[in-house]
Enzyme design. Structure first.
Site, PDB file in Angstrom:
ATOM      1  N   HIS A  38       0.823  -1.196   0.000  1.00 36.61           N
ATOM      2  CA  HIS A  38       0.000   0.000   0.000  1.00 36.61           C
ATOM      3  C   HIS A  38       0.861   1.252   0.000  1.00 36.61           C
ATOM      4  O   HIS A  38       1.544   1.548   0.983  1.00 36.61           O
ATOM      5  CB  HIS A  38      -0.905  -0.028   1.247  1.00 36.61           C
ATOM      6  CG  HIS A  38      -1.906   1.057   1.307  1.00 36.61           C
ATOM      7  ND1 HIS A  38      -1.954   1.981   2.338  1.00 36.61           N
ATOM      8  CD2 HIS A  38      -2.928   1.371   0.468  1.00 36.61           C
ATOM      9  CE1 HIS A  38      -2.955   2.799   2.158  1.00 36.61           C
ATOM     10  NE2 HIS A  38      -3.565   2.465   1.030  1.00 36.61           N
ATOM     11  N   HIS A  67      -1.416  10.071  -3.102  1.00 32.07           N
ATOM     12  CA  HIS A  67      -2.733   9.624  -2.669  1.00 32.07           C
ATOM     13  C   HIS A  67      -3.748  10.753  -2.652  1.00 32.07           C
ATOM     14  O   HIS A  67      -4.846  10.631  -3.188  1.00 32.07           O
ATOM     15  CB  HIS A  67      -2.660   8.980  -1.285  1.00 32.07           C
ATOM     16  CG  HIS A  67      -3.992   8.540  -0.786  1.00 32.07           C
ATOM     17  ND1 HIS A  67      -4.821   9.358  -0.024  1.00 32.07           N
ATOM     18  CD2 HIS A  67      -4.679   7.381  -0.959  1.00 32.07           C
ATOM     19  CE1 HIS A  67      -5.935   8.705   0.255  1.00 32.07           C
ATOM     20  NE2 HIS A  67      -5.877   7.508  -0.301  1.00 32.07           N
TER      21      HIS A  67
END
Length: 412
Positions: free
Chosen positions: A158, A201
């Site tokens: 991630h 992100h």
């Protein structure tokens, strides 16, 4: 003398009478014998008719017996050729007390707010409190697909190894791919003012860099001047490294050039109305780096994920061979009906739910519909172990090394 003659005459007369009587009896016996062995034509015809009736009855009885035997044989053959589903259905009634106890235990792990979900519907009823039947579990195994990498569990790094290095930097990706050996490098995409795809992100640069404002307010040269590493050092002193200071925000081109086809990429797109044209740019970039060949797609070198169904549909229309995964916000999965899931299944091979929404029942239901299940973001070992026991196909995690350890421990 006269008396003597009379006596002789009487004796002779008696003898004659006796002989005559014997002769008559003999003839009578002969007639009776002849009668018993010789039938009249009428009697013969009657006997013939009777024999025919007897034969007809015997044939009828034989046919009846044969029909009965055929029916019995047919029933036996039908019983022997029952489908596995029918045989399993008969076995389903034999639910053990142990299985029911296990169900009661698993039910306590469910989110009480999920009772409106079609996947977890009527959780409080006795029937739905049971675990999925053996037939359903077999159905799941028959329909489910497997990770394209060939792994039972996919380790999805991630934002790279973001638990140990600044997220979405080459340092983070190096650690997850080169040091840990994660299955996938996970990349969130944003787009600069001048149309470059970059790894970040948030839609703003504030949280991870020393800059402020939206990513699309910067051109690439301006974005490259930001420091994407120093904040990590201050927030995670136990993993701080001087080389992280001044880390740049990488472009998708730079990432693909660095790792090439030796790595696998799990790339997230945003809603088309946020960055119009992002999907086209992404596919063009992947194609330029030879990531859209049949071999690459077959081996799972690229997965494209999104919370936006519209974005996935757009990618699917542009290239239907690219494997897609629909991400689900926390609380979204419990409210999806099977019809909703079928709509997702039209374009996606997998779903990425928020991990606390998952139970053993709904994981098996998703898999029975043919989905890969990759929950996010799972950082605790106990949660990783529990989710693996539910049947997930891998997890998004900031600590890929921990998840790989869990996988290895399960093998022993």
């Amino acid at each position: 003398m006269k008396n003597a003659k009379r006596i002789m005459v009487s004796s002779m007369t008696a003898l004659s009478l006796t002989l005559l009587a014997s002769t008559s009896m003999a003839k009578a016996d002969e007639n009776n014998a002849s009668t018993s062995t010789t039938n009249t034509p009428e009697q013969t015809q009657n006997d013939t008719n009777q024999q025919k009736q007897n034969n007809t009855q015997e044939q009828s009885q034989s046919a009846t017996n044969e029909s009965t035997n055929q029916t019995t044989n047919t029933q036996q053959k039908q019983n022997q050729t029952q489908s596995p589903q029918q045989q399993t259905s008969q076995e389903q009634s034999k639910v053990s007390t142990k299985e029911q106890d296990t169900t009661n235990q698993s039910e306590t792990e469910k989110n009480p707010n999920q009772n409106t979900n079609i996947i977890n519907k009527n959780e409080n009823s006795a029937s739905s409190a049971r675990p999925l039947s053996e037939a359903t579990e077999k159905s799941a195994k028959n329909k489910e697909i497997h990770n394209l990498t060939g792994e039972k569990y996919a380790t999805i790094a991630h934002r790279g190894a973001s638990g140990y290095a600044p997220e979405h930097t080459l340092y983070s990706y190096d650690k997850s791919h080169n040091d840990i050996g994660a299955s996938y490098i996970e990349i969130d995409l944003q787009m600069t003012k001048d149309g470059h795809l970059v790894a970040m992100h948030d839609e703003t640069v504030d949280r991870t860099t020393n800059g402020t404002g939206r990513v699309d307010s910067y051109n690439l040269d301006e974005l490259k001047k930001l420091d994407a590493g120093s904040k990590f050092n201050s927030q995670h002193p136990e993993y701080a490294d001087d080389q992280y200071k001044g880390a740049e925000v990488p472009t998708l081109d730079e990432i693909l050039e660095r790792y090439g086809t030796d790595a696998n990429y799990y790339i997230e797109t945003k809603s088309p109305n946020v960055y119009p044209g992002m999907e086209e740019k992404l596919l063009d970039t992947l194609d330029k780096h030879h990531m859209l060949t049949n071999q690459s797609l077959k081996n799972g070198h690229v997965m494209i994920q999104s919370f936006s169904q519209a974005s996935l549909e757009k990618v699917h229309n542009l290239n239907s061979d690219v494997p897609l995964v629909r991400l689900l916000d926390k609380g979204e999965l419990p409210n999806l009906t099977d019809k909703d899931l079928e709509s997702i299944k039209n374009v996606a091979i997998g779903v990425g739910p928020e991990y606390t929404d998952l139970t053993k029942d709904n994981v098996q239901h998703l898999k029975s519909m043919g989905f890969l299940v990759h929950p996010f973001t799972v950082n605790k070992k106990a949660d990783m172990e529990r989710l693996n026991s539910y049947g997930v196909d891998g997890v998004f995690t900031n600590y890929s090394d921990v998840y790989k350890q869990v996988i290895e421990e399960n093998k022993s």
